[in-house]
Each structure stands twice: as C-alpha cells, then as structure tokens.
Design a protein around this motif. Structure first.
Motif, PDB file in Angstrom:
ATOM      1  N   ALA A  45       0.822  -1.206   0.000  1.00 14.12           N
ATOM      2  CA  ALA A  45       0.000   0.000   0.000  1.00 14.12           C
ATOM      3  C   ALA A  45       0.857   1.258   0.000  1.00 14.12           C
ATOM      4  N   ALA A  46       0.458   2.210  -0.806  1.00 11.85           N
ATOM      5  CA  ALA A  46       1.149   3.488  -0.883  1.00 11.85           C
ATOM      6  C   ALA A  46       0.708   4.357   0.290  1.00 11.85           C
ATOM      7  N   PRO A  47       1.630   4.764   1.149  1.00 10.39           N
ATOM      8  CA  PRO A  47       1.251   5.576   2.302  1.00 10.39           C
ATOM      9  C   PRO A  47       0.653   6.913   1.872  1.00 10.39           C
ATOM     10  N   GLY A  48      -0.465   7.286   2.503  1.00  9.71           N
ATOM     11  CA  GLY A  48      -1.092   8.574   2.240  1.00  9.71           C
ATOM     12  C   GLY A  48      -1.943   8.634   0.990  1.00  9.71           C
ATOM     13  N   ALA A  78       5.669  14.422  -0.814  1.00 11.66           N
ATOM     14  CA  ALA A  78       6.089  14.962  -2.109  1.00 11.66           C
ATOM     15  C   ALA A  78       5.085  14.563  -3.190  1.00 11.66           C
ATOM     16  N   PRO A  79       4.941  15.394  -4.219  1.00 11.89           N
ATOM     17  CA  PRO A  79       4.032  15.030  -5.319  1.00 11.89           C
ATOM     18  C   PRO A  79       4.405  13.664  -5.910  1.00 11.89           C
ATOM     19  N   ARG A  80       3.389  12.927  -6.310  1.00  9.16           N
ATOM     20  CA  ARG A  80       3.566  11.592  -6.894  1.00  9.16           C
ATOM     21  C   ARG A  80       2.898  11.566  -8.262  1.00  9.16           C
ATOM     22  N   LYS A  81       3.056  10.458  -8.968  1.00  5.89           N
ATOM     23  CA  LYS A  81       2.407  10.270 -10.268  1.00  5.89           C
ATOM     24  C   LYS A  81       1.815   8.875 -10.347  1.00  5.89           C
ATOM     25  N   ILE A  82       0.643   8.778 -10.980  1.00  7.28           N
ATOM     26  CA  ILE A  82       0.074   7.468 -11.292  1.00  7.28           C
ATOM     27  C   ILE A  82       0.791   7.003 -12.551  1.00  7.28           C
ATOM     28  N   ALA A  83       1.396   5.815 -12.485  1.00  8.77           N
ATOM     29  CA  ALA A  83       2.148   5.286 -13.615  1.00  8.77           C
ATOM     30  C   ALA A  83       1.361   4.234 -14.394  1.00  8.77           C
ATOM     31  N   ILE A  85      -2.469   1.468 -14.297  1.00 11.06           N
ATOM     32  CA  ILE A  85      -3.697   0.952 -13.695  1.00 11.06           C
ATOM     33  C   ILE A  85      -3.841  -0.493 -14.159  1.00 11.06           C
ATOM     34  N   HIS A  86      -4.235  -1.363 -13.252  1.00  5.27           N
ATOM     35  CA  HIS A  86      -4.554  -2.748 -13.602  1.00  5.27           C
ATOM     36  C   HIS A  86      -5.954  -3.048 -13.074  1.00  5.27           C
ATOM     37  N   ASP A 152       4.560   6.017  -9.426  1.00  5.15           N
ATOM     38  CA  ASP A 152       5.864   6.159 -10.078  1.00  5.15           C
ATOM     39  C   ASP A 152       7.013   5.483  -9.336  1.00  5.15           C
ATOM     40  N   ASP A 153       6.897   5.275  -8.030  1.00  3.31           N
ATOM     41  CA  ASP A 153       7.976   4.614  -7.283  1.00  3.31           C
ATOM     42  C   ASP A 153       7.715   3.124  -7.091  1.00  3.31           C
ATOM     43  N   GLY A 154       6.643   2.602  -7.725  1.00  2.00           N
ATOM     44  CA  GLY A 154       6.319   1.186  -7.623  1.00  2.00           C
ATOM     45  C   GLY A 154       5.321   0.843  -6.542  1.00  2.00           C
ATOM     46  N   ASP A 155       5.038   1.776  -5.622  1.00  2.25           N
ATOM     47  CA  ASP A 155       4.007   1.533  -4.615  1.00  2.25           C
ATOM     48  C   ASP A 155       2.680   1.276  -5.315  1.00  2.25           C
ATOM     49  N   LYS A 156       1.864   0.435  -4.700  1.00  2.00           N
ATOM     50  CA  LYS A 156       0.562   0.098  -5.265  1.00  2.00           C
ATOM     51  C   LYS A 156      -0.520   0.262  -4.220  1.00  2.00           C
TER      52      LYS A 156
END
Length: 180
Positions: A45-48, A78-83, A85-86, A152-156
């Motif tokens: 899980a991606a925190p936050g 910090a800002p993140r990006k959606i890389a 969707i599955h 973008d960092d692989g968190d899901k």
C-alpha cells in the motif's frame, strides 16, 4: 423487413451513444456518485494515498472497450504520479484524458497522471478515465473486481470496484426491457 431495419437503427444508435458516454459528458454534468470501499493498507500500500468510488463499466457490445472511474487522493508528502492501472479480468487498461478545446472534443492516452498533496483527482466522464480492453466474460454487472493503481515509485494501492452494465445499471441492458 421493417422490424429488421428498426433493430439495426436501434443497435447503431445505442452503440454510438454508449461510446460517447464512456469518454464524454455534457458541460456542468457531474459524474454519477457511486461508492466502493476505500483501499486498505497492505504490504504494498502506498502511504497517504486513498482510492475510492471505483466503478468498472462494461462495454455495450462484446469486444468493445469498457471504462473505469474512481477518485484518488494524496494526503501529504512529495508530489507523486500514477504510472499504471490494472483491473482484474481485463487484458489491458490505458489511462486516457478527454479534453475540450475551442469547442472540439478530443481523447487521448496519457502515460502518467500527477498527484498533489491535499488534492483529489477524479477519473470520471469528460476528464481522466481508464479505457479497458479485452474484458473477460467473467466480469458481470452487479459484481466486483479489483482495481490496482501503481505509482511512479512502484508503490501500489488496490480497491474493490463495482462492476456496472450499460448506462451504469446492474444488469447488462441497463434495466431496459428489449423484448419485441
């Protein structure tokens, strides 16, 4: 002969309307409110990051693309990006964005969607959405499936998505009786 012509016209009109409804909305029209359980924290899980209101809308015609909608928010950091969707039960999912410029509507694939702390992004008709290609026959209106967002960092983060039929109904015909 006349009934056959009517059936062909009705099928064509329904197909056109459904294709357009999957990727556009009228100005000022809000997305249909639907609820799904927020994503639970897990080992990946991606925190936050929270995902809610996830819906998978099945295609009107088998073989055509379906669409997925949801809301995603980032609480802080910090800002993140959606890389990516599955969607479980779908061969390929692509993020798209519908835009209106100079009175001309267009839609195109996007490779990432920026997230900002404290702001929610809606994947909804007329804006960002996820086109679903190769929908499995096991996905049925009224059921659920899993939607997973990869950052973008692989968190899901994964969430249960409500599966809807044509026009947002719980059956494949959107509640219409098509008997003749």
């Amino acid at each position: 002969m006349r009934a056959n012509s009517f059936a062909k016209s009705l099928t064509a009109a329904t197909g056109i309307a459904l294709v357009l409804s999957g990727c556009s909305k009228q100005p000022g029209e809000a997305p249909e409110a639907t609820a799904s359980a927020p994503a639970a924290a897990g080992p990946e899980a991606a925190p936050g990051i929270t995902v809610s209101d996830a819906v998978v809308r099945l295609p009107a015609v088998s073989g055509n693309p379906g669409v997925a909608y949801f809301t995603i928010a980032q609480g802080s950091g910090a800002p993140r990006k959606i890389a990516a969707i599955h969607v479980e039960g779908v061969e390929r999912a692509e993020m798209h964005e519908s835009t209106m410029k100079g009175g001309i509507a267009s839609m195109g694939a996007v490779t990432e969607v920026a997230l900002e702390p404290g702001k929610a992004i809606q994947f909804a008709p007329g804006g960002y959405h996820v086109m679903l290609f190769g929908t499995a026959p096991t996905l049925k209106a009224g059921g659920t499936t899993e939607l997973t967002v990869t950052l973008d960092d692989g968190d899901k983060v994964s969430v249960s998505a409500k599966v809807e039929g044509v026009g947002g109904g719980s059956d494949d015909m959107g509640g219409h009786d098509m008997k003749m």
